[in-house]
Motif scaffolding. Structure first.
Motif, PDB file in Angstrom:
ATOM      1  N   ARG A  18       0.831  -1.198   0.000  1.00  0.00           N
ATOM      2  CA  ARG A  18       0.000   0.000   0.000  1.00  0.00           C
ATOM      3  C   ARG A  18       0.870   1.254   0.000  1.00  0.00           C
ATOM      4  NH1 ARG A  18      -3.971   0.363   5.005  1.00  0.00           N
ATOM      5  NH2 ARG A  18      -2.102   1.251   5.922  1.00  0.00           N
ATOM      6  N   PHE A 103     -11.375  -2.044  -4.202  1.00  0.00           N
ATOM      7  CA  PHE A 103     -10.896  -3.423  -4.201  1.00  0.00           C
ATOM      8  C   PHE A 103     -10.115  -3.785  -5.453  1.00  0.00           C
ATOM      9  CE2 PHE A 103     -14.344  -4.868  -1.067  1.00  0.00           C
ATOM     10  CZ  PHE A 103     -13.441  -4.940  -0.032  1.00  0.00           C
ATOM     11  N   ARG A 106      -6.526  -3.717  -5.738  1.00  0.00           N
ATOM     12  CA  ARG A 106      -5.822  -4.431  -4.669  1.00  0.00           C
ATOM     13  C   ARG A 106      -5.942  -5.940  -4.893  1.00  0.00           C
ATOM     14  NH1 ARG A 106      -6.219  -0.776  -0.203  1.00  0.00           N
ATOM     15  NH2 ARG A 106      -4.632  -1.946   0.896  1.00  0.00           N
ATOM     16  N   LEU A 173     -13.338 -13.393   5.553  1.00  0.00           N
ATOM     17  CA  LEU A 173     -13.160 -12.137   6.273  1.00  0.00           C
ATOM     18  C   LEU A 173     -14.442 -11.881   7.041  1.00  0.00           C
ATOM     19  CD1 LEU A 173     -11.717  -9.530   6.990  1.00  0.00           C
ATOM     20  CD2 LEU A 173     -12.449  -8.568   4.803  1.00  0.00           C
ATOM     21  N   TYR A 175     -16.891  -9.899   9.640  1.00  0.00           N
ATOM     22  CA  TYR A 175     -17.247  -8.632  10.283  1.00  0.00           C
ATOM     23  C   TYR A 175     -18.131  -8.830  11.507  1.00  0.00           C
ATOM     24  CZ  TYR A 175     -15.435  -5.449   6.664  1.00  0.00           C
ATOM     25  OH  TYR A 175     -14.631  -4.729   5.828  1.00  0.00           O
ATOM     26  N   ILE A 191     -12.670  -8.398  11.553  1.00  0.00           N
ATOM     27  CA  ILE A 191     -12.731  -6.942  11.678  1.00  0.00           C
ATOM     28  C   ILE A 191     -13.868  -6.603  12.621  1.00  0.00           C
ATOM     29  CG2 ILE A 191     -13.278  -4.773  10.503  1.00  0.00           C
ATOM     30  CD1 ILE A 191     -11.881  -5.786   8.044  1.00  0.00           C
ATOM     31  N   HIS A 196     -11.160  -2.327  18.118  1.00  0.00           N
ATOM     32  CA  HIS A 196     -10.198  -1.238  17.874  1.00  0.00           C
ATOM     33  C   HIS A 196     -10.479  -0.049  18.780  1.00  0.00           C
ATOM     34  CE1 HIS A 196      -8.196  -2.920  14.291  1.00  0.00           C
ATOM     35  NE2 HIS A 196      -9.359  -3.492  14.069  1.00  0.00           N
ATOM     36  N   LEU A 200      -8.169   1.799  21.704  1.00  0.00           N
ATOM     37  CA  LEU A 200      -7.934   3.247  21.774  1.00  0.00           C
ATOM     38  C   LEU A 200      -8.310   3.808  23.138  1.00  0.00           C
ATOM     39  CD1 LEU A 200      -9.266   4.327  18.252  1.00  0.00           C
ATOM     40  CD2 LEU A 200      -6.891   4.396  19.022  1.00  0.00           C
TER      41      LEU A 200
ATOM     42  N   VAL B 149     -14.011   8.632  14.277  1.00  0.00           N
ATOM     43  CA  VAL B 149     -13.855   7.595  13.272  1.00  0.00           C
ATOM     44  C   VAL B 149     -13.822   8.256  11.907  1.00  0.00           C
ATOM     45  CG1 VAL B 149     -14.789   5.478  12.294  1.00  0.00           C
ATOM     46  CG2 VAL B 149     -15.165   5.997  14.709  1.00  0.00           C
ATOM     47  N   ILE B 172      -8.143   8.030  17.074  1.00  0.00           N
ATOM     48  CA  ILE B 172      -8.778   7.993  15.754  1.00  0.00           C
ATOM     49  C   ILE B 172      -8.838   6.563  15.247  1.00  0.00           C
ATOM     50  CG2 ILE B 172      -8.491   8.661  13.329  1.00  0.00           C
ATOM     51  CD1 ILE B 172      -7.035  11.212  14.487  1.00  0.00           C
ATOM     52  N   LEU B 173      -9.999   6.185  14.768  1.00  0.00           N
ATOM     53  CA  LEU B 173     -10.138   4.912  14.065  1.00  0.00           C
ATOM     54  C   LEU B 173     -10.302   5.238  12.584  1.00  0.00           C
ATOM     55  CD1 LEU B 173     -10.507   1.877  13.872  1.00  0.00           C
ATOM     56  CD2 LEU B 173     -12.899   2.154  14.508  1.00  0.00           C
ATOM     57  N   TYR B 175     -10.667   4.387   8.613  1.00  0.00           N
ATOM     58  CA  TYR B 175     -11.083   3.429   7.585  1.00  0.00           C
ATOM     59  C   TYR B 175     -10.494   3.753   6.220  1.00  0.00           C
ATOM     60  CZ  TYR B 175     -14.651   0.944  10.326  1.00  0.00           C
ATOM     61  OH  TYR B 175     -15.300   0.151  11.231  1.00  0.00           O
ATOM     62  N   PRO B 177      -7.811   3.780   3.324  1.00  0.00           N
ATOM     63  CA  PRO B 177      -6.705   2.856   3.038  1.00  0.00           C
ATOM     64  C   PRO B 177      -5.391   3.591   2.868  1.00  0.00           C
ATOM     65  CG  PRO B 177      -8.049   3.159   1.089  1.00  0.00           C
ATOM     66  CD  PRO B 177      -8.697   3.957   2.179  1.00  0.00           C
ATOM     67  N   ILE B 178      -4.914   4.178   3.928  1.00  0.00           N
ATOM     68  CA  ILE B 178      -3.721   4.997   3.859  1.00  0.00           C
ATOM     69  C   ILE B 178      -3.151   5.091   5.256  1.00  0.00           C
ATOM     70  CG2 ILE B 178      -4.974   7.158   4.307  1.00  0.00           C
ATOM     71  CD1 ILE B 178      -3.169   8.570   2.396  1.00  0.00           C
ATOM     72  N   GLU B 189      -5.852   3.783  15.055  1.00  0.00           N
ATOM     73  CA  GLU B 189      -6.040   2.392  14.652  1.00  0.00           C
ATOM     74  C   GLU B 189      -6.553   2.387  13.215  1.00  0.00           C
ATOM     75  OE1 GLU B 189      -6.083  -0.826  16.335  1.00  0.00           O
ATOM     76  OE2 GLU B 189      -4.789   0.153  17.813  1.00  0.00           O
ATOM     77  N   HIS B 190      -6.182   1.367  12.477  1.00  0.00           N
ATOM     78  CA  HIS B 190      -6.537   1.314  11.060  1.00  0.00           C
ATOM     79  C   HIS B 190      -7.374   0.081  10.744  1.00  0.00           C
ATOM     80  CE1 HIS B 190      -3.599   4.473   9.979  1.00  0.00           C
ATOM     81  NE2 HIS B 190      -2.897   3.959  10.982  1.00  0.00           N
ATOM     82  N   ILE B 191      -8.370   0.285   9.882  1.00  0.00           N
ATOM     83  CA  ILE B 191      -9.139  -0.844   9.357  1.00  0.00           C
ATOM     84  C   ILE B 191      -9.158  -0.718   7.841  1.00  0.00           C
ATOM     85  CG2 ILE B 191     -11.433  -1.884   9.133  1.00  0.00           C
ATOM     86  CD1 ILE B 191     -11.989  -1.203  12.005  1.00  0.00           C
ATOM     87  N   ASP B 192      -8.560  -1.679   7.174  1.00  0.00           N
ATOM     88  CA  ASP B 192      -8.535  -1.678   5.708  1.00  0.00           C
ATOM     89  C   ASP B 192      -8.818  -3.094   5.224  1.00  0.00           C
ATOM     90  OD1 ASP B 192      -7.986  -1.675   3.020  1.00  0.00           O
ATOM     91  OD2 ASP B 192      -6.067  -0.649   3.177  1.00  0.00           O
ATOM     92  N   PRO B 193     -10.030  -3.330   4.735  1.00  0.00           N
ATOM     93  CA  PRO B 193     -10.392  -4.702   4.355  1.00  0.00           C
ATOM     94  C   PRO B 193      -9.449  -5.299   3.319  1.00  0.00           C
ATOM     95  CG  PRO B 193     -12.070  -3.118   3.627  1.00  0.00           C
ATOM     96  CD  PRO B 193     -11.139  -2.383   4.538  1.00  0.00           C
TER      97      PRO B 193
END
Lengths: 205, 205
Positions: A18, A103, A106, A173, A175, A191, A196, A200, B149, B172-173, B175, B177-178, B189-193
DNA sequence: TAGATTGTTAATCGATTAACAATC
DNA sequence: TAGATTGTTAATCGATTAACAATC
């Protein structure tokens, strides 16, 4: 190359991919382990060590050629081709995933979405039409789907997992906010935003 | 009790809490480290070791009293009270989070949702009405919000982060993709499916 | 060539597990 | 009491980092 790589390393490869894809978009041709490390808050030594498991991917004195590293990482992660995946559950999360534009580059593409609710079956979401959950097993088999995303309430998820595995799914995956059991050889990732958020909130106050 | 607990342990506490809450719902009064371990695929020794950082929480010969452990874990994770959190972005993910019923008994409540799109501002989502992103900073300040979020496209997210932090957000949560930078002391915290899917696809084929 | 950065070894650090005395 | 399970120590295992020769 690559004899049983530790899971923790595999988990970092998508992050490398990424980050370096972003550097490419910004016009770079080469990236050093230091640059990548700064971008990711990971030590340069660790990045070099991780990558070295897969061959000599860099050039001494120059760094890693971005184009090459991207293709190599995709090759390692099996995202050279696009996987057709299915989504179970056409609620907010499922719909979001079905509509998600991110998606495809990726390595994934949602090819069908299923729900059990008659109100939702037949509804259009993005390019897809919600299918009856009853058709799921047949769909998996005839399209040789290997990856499924579970976006349904926790209560029903273990049953659905069993059906998925029976039909041939080998990666899930999940959720649903619940730990799910799958037989040996079926990979599951989870997830759960509450998890998460709780990580925090530990640090707050 | 608790002098700088390793992050990796903190990361497991929400899983313990989720698992033991489930056991409570199933009518149990006590849970042993072995039961919990089987439920979570974590060794019993590790669970005992982790929990022992926070005092003697179990009873020898019996296990952990579920009611007590739940309240203790909530206390450790600071989820005794309910945190009011805000969601930035009223797309599918943001909407899903705003409507999500599962937060409240995990210690969180979405108290506002913001977007920059005039089409979305004023729209009702669950119990909330989408607010103008321009009101965000004032809202954070006057309501003393600490957790946000981020559910917006990657391109805009670094700018928004900066605003959030300026207004007083400390967790911060994300979402998008970075990978995002925040100043020392602000937890992300990061969430990236896609990251999870790539971890899965590594093991396929 | 001089400068830069990799790949890799060895040293360090930290996390997990095994084992068992303590004790409910 | 006998059986069970914790809390904790010591041993093991694995991951990260430091350092530097190799080399572009």
């Amino acid at each position: 190359m690559a004899n049983q790589i530790p899971r923790i390393i595999i988990g970092r490869l998508p992050l490398y991919l990424r980050a370096i894809t972003r550097l490419k978009k910004e016009g770079h041709d080469y990236a050093s382990s230091h640059e990548l490390g700064k971008l990711l808050d990971i030590s340069a030594a660790q990045i070099r060590k991780d990558l070295s498991h897969f061959g000599e991917l860099g050039k001494r004195g120059k760094g890693y050629e971005i184009e090459f590293l991207i293709s190599k990482l995709n090759q390692i992660l099996n995202t050279d081709d696009v996987w057709r995946i299915i989504v179970i559950g056409a609620g907010d999360i499922g719909s979001g995933l079905a509509r998600y534009k991110g998606f495809i580059n990726r390595g994934f593409k949602v090819s069908a979405i299923f729900d059990i609710d008659p109100q939702k079956i037949g509804k259009k979401i993005g390019d897809l039409v919600v299918k009856d959950l009853g058709e799921m097993e047949a769909y998996i088999t005839s399209n040789q789907i290997q990856i499924a995303v579970l976006a349904i309430p926790a209560e029903n998820s273990q049953d659905v997992i069993d059906d998925l595995v029976k039909a041939g799914i080998t990666a899930i995956l999940n959720y649903a906010p619940i730990y799910l059991k799958a037989p040996e050889g079926v990979q599951i990732e989870h997830i759960d935003p509450s998890v998460h958020l709780q990580k925090l909130s530990y640090f707050l106050k």
